[in-house]
Design an enzyme around this catalytic site. Structure first.
Site, PDB file in Angstrom:
ATOM      1  N   SER A  83       0.866  -1.179   0.000  1.00  0.00           N
ATOM      2  CA  SER A  83       0.000   0.000   0.000  1.00  0.00           C
ATOM      3  C   SER A  83       0.904   1.230   0.000  1.00  0.00           C
ATOM      4  O   SER A  83       2.092   1.131   0.338  1.00  0.00           O
ATOM      5  CB  SER A  83      -0.838  -0.032   1.283  1.00  0.00           C
ATOM      6  OG  SER A  83      -1.567   1.166   1.447  1.00  0.00           O
ATOM      7  N   TYR A 135      -3.021  -1.213  10.198  1.00  0.00           N
ATOM      8  CA  TYR A 135      -2.889  -1.473   8.761  1.00  0.00           C
ATOM      9  C   TYR A 135      -1.496  -1.084   8.278  1.00  0.00           C
ATOM     10  O   TYR A 135      -0.842  -1.848   7.563  1.00  0.00           O
ATOM     11  CB  TYR A 135      -3.973  -0.699   8.019  1.00  0.00           C
ATOM     12  CG  TYR A 135      -3.965  -0.878   6.518  1.00  0.00           C
ATOM     13  CD1 TYR A 135      -4.559  -1.985   5.925  1.00  0.00           C
ATOM     14  CD2 TYR A 135      -3.388   0.076   5.682  1.00  0.00           C
ATOM     15  CE1 TYR A 135      -4.570  -2.139   4.547  1.00  0.00           C
ATOM     16  CE2 TYR A 135      -3.392  -0.067   4.302  1.00  0.00           C
ATOM     17  CZ  TYR A 135      -3.981  -1.186   3.730  1.00  0.00           C
ATOM     18  OH  TYR A 135      -3.984  -1.337   2.365  1.00  0.00           O
ATOM     19  N   LYS A 137       1.416  -3.396   6.389  1.00  0.00           N
ATOM     20  CA  LYS A 137       1.901  -3.160   5.025  1.00  0.00           C
ATOM     21  C   LYS A 137       3.399  -2.863   5.016  1.00  0.00           C
ATOM     22  O   LYS A 137       4.106  -3.236   4.076  1.00  0.00           O
ATOM     23  CB  LYS A 137       1.081  -2.059   4.348  1.00  0.00           C
ATOM     24  CG  LYS A 137      -0.386  -2.457   4.125  1.00  0.00           C
ATOM     25  CD  LYS A 137      -0.536  -3.718   3.257  1.00  0.00           C
ATOM     26  CE  LYS A 137      -1.987  -4.049   2.933  1.00  0.00           C
ATOM     27  NZ  LYS A 137      -2.138  -5.228   2.073  1.00  0.00           N
TER      28      LYS A 137
HETATM   29  N1  LIG Z   1      -8.266   0.043  -2.532  1.00  0.00           N
HETATM   30  C1  LIG Z   1      -7.156   0.726  -2.350  1.00  0.00           C
HETATM   31  O1  LIG Z   1      -7.098   1.952  -2.589  1.00  0.00           O
HETATM   32  C2  LIG Z   1      -5.915   0.047  -1.824  1.00  0.00           C
HETATM   33  C3  LIG Z   1      -4.791   0.852  -1.579  1.00  0.00           C
HETATM   34  C4  LIG Z   1      -3.638   0.269  -1.118  1.00  0.00           C
HETATM   35  C5  LIG Z   1      -3.592  -1.110  -0.926  1.00  0.00           C
HETATM   36  N2  LIG Z   1      -4.693  -1.873  -1.161  1.00  0.00           N
HETATM   37  C6  LIG Z   1      -4.553  -3.326  -0.948  1.00  0.00           C
HETATM   38  O2  LIG Z   1      -5.101  -4.018  -2.058  1.00  0.00           O
HETATM   39  C7  LIG Z   1      -5.670  -5.252  -1.624  1.00  0.00           C
HETATM   40  C8  LIG Z   1      -7.133  -5.323  -2.081  1.00  0.00           C
HETATM   41  O3  LIG Z   1      -7.832  -4.255  -1.469  1.00  0.00           O
HETATM   42  P1  LIG Z   1      -9.336  -3.847  -1.864  1.00  0.00           P
HETATM   43  O4  LIG Z   1      -9.378  -2.371  -1.824  1.00  0.00           O
HETATM   44  O5  LIG Z   1      -9.753  -4.592  -3.056  1.00  0.00           O
HETATM   45  O6  LIG Z   1     -10.114  -4.399  -0.558  1.00  0.00           O
HETATM   46  P2  LIG Z   1     -11.632  -4.897  -0.414  1.00  0.00           P
HETATM   47  O7  LIG Z   1     -12.487  -4.201  -1.400  1.00  0.00           O
HETATM   48  O8  LIG Z   1     -11.944  -4.757   1.035  1.00  0.00           O
HETATM   49  O9  LIG Z   1     -11.547  -6.450  -0.813  1.00  0.00           O
HETATM   50  C9  LIG Z   1     -10.753  -7.299  -0.040  1.00  0.00           C
HETATM   51  C10 LIG Z   1     -10.840  -8.711  -0.595  1.00  0.00           C
HETATM   52  O10 LIG Z   1     -10.059  -9.560   0.274  1.00  0.00           O
HETATM   53  C11 LIG Z   1     -10.879 -10.634   0.699  1.00  0.00           C
HETATM   54  N3  LIG Z   1     -10.449 -11.056   2.035  1.00  0.00           N
HETATM   55  C12 LIG Z   1     -10.371 -10.308   3.159  1.00  0.00           C
HETATM   56  N4  LIG Z   1      -9.942 -11.050   4.177  1.00  0.00           N
HETATM   57  C13 LIG Z   1      -9.744 -12.295   3.685  1.00  0.00           C
HETATM   58  C14 LIG Z   1      -9.309 -13.511   4.254  1.00  0.00           C
HETATM   59  N5  LIG Z   1      -8.999 -13.603   5.553  1.00  0.00           N
HETATM   60  N6  LIG Z   1      -9.223 -14.603   3.455  1.00  0.00           N
HETATM   61  C15 LIG Z   1      -9.537 -14.535   2.147  1.00  0.00           C
HETATM   62  N7  LIG Z   1      -9.943 -13.418   1.551  1.00  0.00           N
HETATM   63  C16 LIG Z   1     -10.062 -12.315   2.314  1.00  0.00           C
HETATM   64  C17 LIG Z   1     -12.301 -10.084   0.653  1.00  0.00           C
HETATM   65  O11 LIG Z   1     -13.254 -11.095   0.461  1.00  0.00           O
HETATM   66  P3  LIG Z   1     -14.154 -11.783   1.590  1.00  0.00           P
HETATM   67  O12 LIG Z   1     -14.795 -10.708   2.384  1.00  0.00           O
HETATM   68  O13 LIG Z   1     -15.081 -12.651   0.785  1.00  0.00           O
HETATM   69  O14 LIG Z   1     -13.180 -12.604   2.381  1.00  0.00           O
HETATM   70  C18 LIG Z   1     -12.256  -9.243  -0.617  1.00  0.00           C
HETATM   71  O15 LIG Z   1     -12.421 -10.068  -1.748  1.00  0.00           O
HETATM   72  C19 LIG Z   1      -5.505  -5.289  -0.102  1.00  0.00           C
HETATM   73  O16 LIG Z   1      -4.349  -6.020   0.233  1.00  0.00           O
HETATM   74  C20 LIG Z   1      -5.334  -3.821   0.257  1.00  0.00           C
HETATM   75  O17 LIG Z   1      -4.633  -3.658   1.451  1.00  0.00           O
HETATM   76  C21 LIG Z   1      -5.861  -1.328  -1.603  1.00  0.00           C
END
Ligand SMILES: NC(=O)c1ccc[n+]([C@@H]2O[C@H](COP(=O)([O-])OP(=O)(O)OC[C@H]3O[C@@H](n4cnc5c(N)ncnc54)[C@H](OP(=O)(O)O)[C@@H]3O)[C@@H](O)[C@H]2O)c1
Length: 229
Positions: free
Chosen positions: A137, A150, A154
């Site tokens: 992140s 968080y 990260k």
């Molecule tokens: N969005 C951003 O701007 C952003 C920025 C920096 C980094 N990131 C990183 O990118 C990645 C994806 O983020 P996102 O924004 O797509 O998050 P999100 O919309 O909250 O989706 C998270 C996904 O992870 C799954 N998940 C969570 N805990 C889990 C577990 N214990 N086992 C298996 N699956 C699990 C969730 O599915 P279920 O609920 O079905 O388990 C969902 O499919 C993360 O690592 C996040 O830290 C995102």
């Protein structure tokens, strides 16, 4: 590039779901997981065979072990592992974060990645091929108030990835990826209403997927940022 096997943790929503759509659209095989039964059933209905979606909590070593054993019996080892599953704490000062919530963030964001590596990477090392992308992140390289748990995870992903990269045989790569800032459930949790100022996961995946497919041994150990976030 067609026909690669792509493993995506956290494929039910957000970036994982959007990447699944784009990889399948480009002719690749997606093996995904998430905790939500509904989300997984919907993925199964939408994509069908040869793609494969399972209810797996990456924080459970036993569940990841069973998942890997089944998939490695049915498919070649993945060409690309996307350790994307992640959670964020509800915005709160560190001393207000309950122990249980703190542990959950650590268990998913750090131990979840190690669990996937533990059970999938030996098969990849055996044939000295494949790329592992650990989702970091901007908060793996900087910090803000109210997201200390968080941020801690990260920053850990960055260190874990660099050490792990030094262990891989030549021909393989592990990278830490900052995906950028994308309007998903997670962003809405920490940014509130201003999350809608950012690109959708679908828009993001159009740039990120070709970028991910180009990663190779020359990228090993890099701290990368995806385009389009
Ligand atoms: N969005 C951003 O701007 C952003 C920025 C920096 C980094 N990131 C990183 O990118 C990645 C994806 O983020 P996102 O924004 O797509 O998050 P999100 O919309 O909250 O989706 C998270 C996904 O992870 C799954 N998940 C969570 N805990 C889990 C577990 N214990 N086992 C298996 N699956 C699990 C969730 O599915 P279920 O609920 O079905 O388990 C969902 O499919 C993360 O690592 C996040 O830290 C995102």
């Amino acid at each position: 590039m067609a026909g690669k096997i792509i493993l995506i943790s956290g494929a039910t929503r957000g970036l994982g779901r959007a990447m699944a759509d784009e990889f399948v659209r480009q002719g690749h095989i997606v093996l995904g997981c998430g905790r939500s039964q509904n989300g997984i059933e919907q993925l199964r209905r939408h994509f069908g065979s040869p793609h494969d979606f399972s209810v797996v909590d990456v924080a459970s070593d036993d569940e990841v072990k069973a998942w890997a054993s089944r998939l490695l019996g049915a498919y070649a080892p993945p060409d690309l592992v996307l350790n994307n599953a992640g959670v964020i704490n509800r915005n709160a000062r560190l001393w207000e974060v309950p122990e249980r919530e703190f542990s959950q963030v650590i268990d998913v964001n750090i131990k979840g990645i190690a669990n996937v590596i533990r059970h999938f990477v030996p098969a990849m090392v055996k044939r000295k091929r494949g790329v592992i992308v650990n989702f970091s992140s901007g908060w793996g390289r900087s910090t803000d108030a109210e997201v200390a748990p968080y941020c801690a995870t990260k920053w850990a992903v960055e260190g874990l990835t660099q050490a792990f990269a030094q262990e891989l045989p030549s021909g393989m790569a592990a990278v830490a990826l900052n995906p950028g800032i994308i309007n998903t459930d997670m962003l809405q949790s920490c940014f509130g209403g201003s999350a809608s100022d950012y690109p959708s996961a679908t828009e993001w995946a159009r740039g990120a997927v070709p970028f991910l497919l180009k990663l190779g041994p020359g990228d090993n150990g890099q701290q990368l940022t995806a385009p389009g976030g």
